[in-house]
Design a protein around this motif. Structure first.
Motif, mmCIF file in Angstrom:
data_model
loop_
_atom_site.group_PDB
_atom_site.id
_atom_site.type_symbol
_atom_site.label_atom_id
_atom_site.label_comp_id
_atom_site.label_asym_id
_atom_site.label_seq_id
_atom_site.Cartn_x
_atom_site.Cartn_y
_atom_site.Cartn_z
ATOM 1 N N THR A 55 39.256 -13.050 -31.809
ATOM 2 C CA THR A 55 40.015 -13.068 -30.559
ATOM 3 C C THR A 55 40.754 -11.730 -30.442
ATOM 4 O O THR A 55 40.827 -10.969 -31.406
ATOM 5 C CB THR A 55 41.068 -14.197 -30.557
ATOM 6 O OG1 THR A 55 42.088 -13.857 -31.491
ATOM 7 C CG2 THR A 55 40.461 -15.532 -30.944
ATOM 8 N N ASP A 56 41.335 -11.487 -29.268
ATOM 9 C CA ASP A 56 42.133 -10.257 -29.119
ATOM 10 C C ASP A 56 43.613 -10.559 -29.356
ATOM 11 O O ASP A 56 44.488 -9.778 -29.013
ATOM 12 C CB ASP A 56 41.918 -9.631 -27.733
ATOM 13 C CG ASP A 56 42.191 -10.624 -26.612
ATOM 14 O OD1 ASP A 56 42.689 -11.733 -26.908
ATOM 15 O OD2 ASP A 56 41.898 -10.298 -25.452
ATOM 16 N N ASP A 57 43.876 -11.705 -29.966
ATOM 17 C CA ASP A 57 45.250 -12.124 -30.256
ATOM 18 C C ASP A 57 45.634 -11.643 -31.657
ATOM 19 O O ASP A 57 45.076 -12.089 -32.648
ATOM 20 C CB ASP A 57 45.312 -13.662 -30.175
ATOM 21 C CG ASP A 57 46.696 -14.220 -30.482
ATOM 22 O OD1 ASP A 57 47.554 -13.457 -30.971
ATOM 23 O OD2 ASP A 57 46.907 -15.416 -30.235
ATOM 24 N N ARG A 71 37.724 -18.230 -21.958
ATOM 25 C CA ARG A 71 38.174 -17.478 -20.779
ATOM 26 C C ARG A 71 37.299 -16.250 -20.510
ATOM 27 O O ARG A 71 37.451 -15.578 -19.493
ATOM 28 C CB ARG A 71 39.620 -17.010 -20.973
ATOM 29 C CG ARG A 71 40.621 -18.156 -21.055
ATOM 30 C CD ARG A 71 42.036 -17.609 -21.140
ATOM 31 N NE ARG A 71 42.899 -18.467 -21.945
ATOM 32 C CZ ARG A 71 43.894 -18.029 -22.697
ATOM 33 N NH1 ARG A 71 44.146 -16.735 -22.782
ATOM 34 N NH2 ARG A 71 44.635 -18.874 -23.386
ATOM 35 N N LEU A 72 36.443 -15.901 -21.452
ATOM 36 C CA LEU A 72 35.613 -14.696 -21.294
ATOM 37 C C LEU A 72 34.569 -14.895 -20.197
ATOM 38 O O LEU A 72 34.068 -15.999 -19.990
ATOM 39 C CB LEU A 72 34.913 -14.358 -22.616
ATOM 40 C CG LEU A 72 35.840 -13.948 -23.774
ATOM 41 C CD1 LEU A 72 35.060 -13.900 -25.079
ATOM 42 C CD2 LEU A 72 36.494 -12.601 -23.491
ATOM 43 N N ARG A 104 32.857 -26.040 -28.941
ATOM 44 C CA ARG A 104 33.879 -26.915 -28.369
ATOM 45 C C ARG A 104 35.242 -26.235 -28.429
ATOM 46 O O ARG A 104 35.604 -25.666 -29.459
ATOM 47 C CB ARG A 104 33.930 -28.237 -29.138
ATOM 48 C CG ARG A 104 35.045 -29.178 -28.654
ATOM 49 C CD ARG A 104 35.046 -30.497 -29.415
ATOM 50 N NE ARG A 104 34.001 -31.370 -28.922
ATOM 51 C CZ ARG A 104 33.179 -32.076 -29.694
ATOM 52 N NH1 ARG A 104 33.293 -31.998 -31.005
ATOM 53 N NH2 ARG A 104 32.263 -32.848 -29.182
ATOM 54 N N VAL A 105 35.989 -26.288 -27.336
ATOM 55 C CA VAL A 105 37.363 -25.778 -27.342
ATOM 56 C C VAL A 105 38.236 -26.808 -28.056
ATOM 57 O O VAL A 105 38.253 -27.982 -27.685
ATOM 58 C CB VAL A 105 37.866 -25.525 -25.903
ATOM 59 C CG1 VAL A 105 39.353 -25.205 -25.900
ATOM 60 C CG2 VAL A 105 37.084 -24.377 -25.282
ATOM 61 N N THR A 106 38.931 -26.357 -29.093
ATOM 62 C CA THR A 106 39.628 -27.297 -29.971
ATOM 63 C C THR A 106 41.092 -27.527 -29.608
ATOM 64 O O THR A 106 41.780 -28.267 -30.296
ATOM 65 C CB THR A 106 39.549 -26.815 -31.433
ATOM 66 O OG1 THR A 106 40.040 -25.467 -31.491
ATOM 67 C CG2 THR A 106 38.129 -26.853 -31.950
ATOM 68 N N GLY A 107 41.583 -26.933 -28.522
ATOM 69 C CA GLY A 107 42.971 -27.169 -28.118
ATOM 70 C C GLY A 107 43.552 -25.959 -27.409
ATOM 71 O O GLY A 107 42.926 -24.906 -27.319
ATOM 72 N N LYS A 108 44.748 -26.125 -26.897
ATOM 73 C CA LYS A 108 45.433 -25.031 -26.189
ATOM 74 C C LYS A 108 45.789 -23.911 -27.162
ATOM 75 O O LYS A 108 46.154 -24.157 -28.308
ATOM 76 C CB LYS A 108 46.722 -25.554 -25.561
ATOM 77 C CG LYS A 108 46.506 -26.324 -24.267
ATOM 78 C CD LYS A 108 46.747 -25.419 -23.060
ATOM 79 C CE LYS A 108 46.605 -26.183 -21.751
ATOM 80 N NZ LYS A 108 45.217 -26.375 -21.337
ATOM 81 N N ASN A 109 45.653 -22.683 -26.682
ATOM 82 C CA ASN A 109 46.079 -21.514 -27.460
ATOM 83 C C ASN A 109 45.322 -21.321 -28.765
ATOM 84 O O ASN A 109 45.813 -20.708 -29.697
ATOM 85 C CB ASN A 109 47.578 -21.607 -27.773
ATOM 86 C CG ASN A 109 48.310 -20.451 -27.117
ATOM 87 O OD1 ASN A 109 47.679 -19.493 -26.660
ATOM 88 N ND2 ASN A 109 49.618 -20.534 -27.076
#
Length: 261
Positions: free
Chosen positions: A44-46, A85-86, A72-77
């Protein structure tokens, strides 16, 4: 093999397949040498998330140097939420291909089960496309009616579906689907959550079937350095002399008989 280098890969496109399930095509040099069952580690870019996220490879296009990942998206943030979001034209740092992949050559002349459960379903697609066997039986287990990748599977073999809630296919798990349709095989390739793999390993032992499992444990570094993804095996590790293997480096695919699940 040599040391894998981090590259800034191009996102070609991204779409939502089902609730929380995303499909992304990426242009990357990793596609040239990738095999079914391998994975890539995506960053990520985080700055707060230093470790990459290992994501299994769903499809490989060597000629056009592109890979598909379905995750699968595993949760917020989370890292996966940031990947979701890419859009086409964005870039993503990644390393790959990593891991050892499925031994496809062992299926020649045999009846094969290709079994995926949950987010272990995507890597089964490229396996189904590449494997040559006498009979190709794809068994996919889902939570509910959102049977993502089903159409692609149907182009590459006989498909049997199970869902936890019974909204599609056989109600229950992948082995319920195998029993319901009275399916038989000489070799099994499976990827999915540990309880599913444990049941498949027991089934393979009972029926005396050769079985390979891809372990979906959380791999942090992806290169065998952090030892955060160790599993117990019947073989001794050459480094530590204990019965452990690093899933990312020695796996993620193992003969089922060699791992404790």
């Amino acid at each position: 093999m040599g040391e894998k280098r981090k590259e800034n890969a191009l996102v070609i496109s991204q779409e939502v397949l089902a609730d929380g399930i995303f499909s992304m095509w990426i242009r990357t040099k990793a596609a040239v040498s990738a095999k079914p069952g391998q994975f890539i580690s995506m960053y990520t870019d985080d700055g707060g998330k230093l470790l990459p996220r290992p994501i299994s490879i769903c499809e490989i296009n060597k000629e056009e140097e592109k890979l598909r990942v379905v995750y699968r998206v595993t949760g917020k943030n989370t890292g996966t939420e940031q990947f979701s979001r890419l859009r086409g034209g964005d870039t993503i740092p990644l390393i790959g291909p990593l891991g050892n992949g499925f031994p496809v050559e062992k299926a020649k002349g045999r009846r094969a089960f290709l079994i995926g459960g949950g987010i272990g379903v995507p890597p089964i697609l490229e396996l189904a496309k590449q494997i040559e066997c006498e009979k190709k039986q794809i068994v996919a287990g889902y939570r509910d009616m959102h049977t993502f990748l089903k159409e692609e599977f149907e182009e590459n073999g006989e498909v049997y579906i199970s869902t936890e809630d019974g909204s599609a296919g056989v109600k229950g798990n992948v082995l319920d689907a195998v029993r319901e349709h009275a399916l038989e095989a000489d070799i099994i390739y499976a990827c999915g959550p540990t309880p599913m793999l444990r049941a498949i390993k027991a089934y393979a032992e009972e029926k005396n079937i050769v079985c390979y499992v891809s372990l979906e444990e959380r791999m942090a570094c992806g290169i065998g350095a952090c030892l955060g993804c160790v599993c117990k095996t019947s073989k001794k590790d050459a480094h530590s002399n204990v019965h452990n293997s690093r899933i990312c480096k020695d796996g993620p695919v193992f003969p089922a008989a060699e791992v404790e699940l």
